[in-house]
Design an enzyme around this catalytic site. Sequence first.
Site: not given
Length: 423
Positions: A48, A51, A108
């Site tokens: 993640s 992101k 997230s």
Amino acid sequence: MLTLSLALSGVSAPAHANNSRYAAFVVEENTGVVLHSRRSEAERYPASLTKMMTLYMLFEAIETGEIGLHDQIRISANAANATPSRLGLRAGQTISAENAIRALVVKSANDVAVAVGERLGGGESRFGELMTTRASELGLTGTTFRNASGLPNSRQTTTARDMARLAIALHRDYPDYFEYFNEDSFTWNGRTYRNHNTLVGRVRGVDGLKTGYIRASGFNVVVSAERGDHRLITVIMGGPTAAARDAHAEELIEAAFATLEQRQDTRLFATLSSPRINPVRQQDLIARDVAALHLDEPTEMGSADQPPALQVVLADEDAMRAEPLPPATAPATRRAEPSLIHGAWSIQVGAYNTSGAAHDRLAEVAIFSGALDSAQPAARAVDISGDRLWRARFEALTEDEARLACRDLSARNHPCFAVAPGR
């Protein structure tokens, strides 16, 4: 610019450092000084942390007017079916761009990441291509993106160093949006989500950025922390648990700030141990005193109106390439040592323990002032209380040229002072 690259003293490698997924990197944002590096160029899965790039693209789209903070982003069936972590949006629902930012940072949310990629790229696969291209333009040369969320994809890879570069780019290019990374919670449809980055609000100075986890990557985190004039970016990849990852990140942050504070104390010691006399002699004494501290070579001191900055070059922990962020200018070819022209002005840009260090400094700063085009660089040996030093000087200048050159160099934070004939 010199890069200060060192393994932080007092920080032992964690037990999980031997696992194949582990990597770590610590850099001071304002200077590009690398403070810690282990396997920072090794290929890793970002999870993640991806992101962060999705957010960079979203911030860019907002700034260019492609989308507004209050514009709605539609959730497709593909986005709604994204695997957790997710916000739980249904196909056909919408979320504002601003709430999408918060959902990406705090929760997230994979469903929101997919929706953002589809909105900005016309499809998540195409968005991955756009992300990779933009990342390359930002200097992330070891990174490939295939999706907006960081969900498993064997071809989506990065390095710890590249994630640090991305964090620096986010803060540098979009400071007005950086405060989102410092939010400790996000409320949506009556439910409050806590930031996965538990270092925010708990460790002094930490104001972001992002965590990540997939089974193939282990537990990742990129942390931004600011204390006084120093801002650090710390990257940990491949932690065995979130708690172990966070504890190691905190240890590295504390050790890095302690190293920077020690460097300031060393500079102060060197300054206070030298009498306030003429600047040439003062610079010589400071260089001698710093050398006496037995720091690894090379060590350099400069002199200006304010106490000079200390720069120390040490070895990277893994003897890896540790080029500055951004890369340093390659030194120019050294010229033959000229003869001192009697009666001419000169400027001094440092005093050094070796002739080579003096010549390197001359080559480094020569490009920053046109007044030095016809000057003659020279490393002049001088004995100070039995110790030999080399003064780095540009000679054969008029008084006006010397003062203009020093103004140019000082404007770029390079210590300099004009030296009258005979000194």
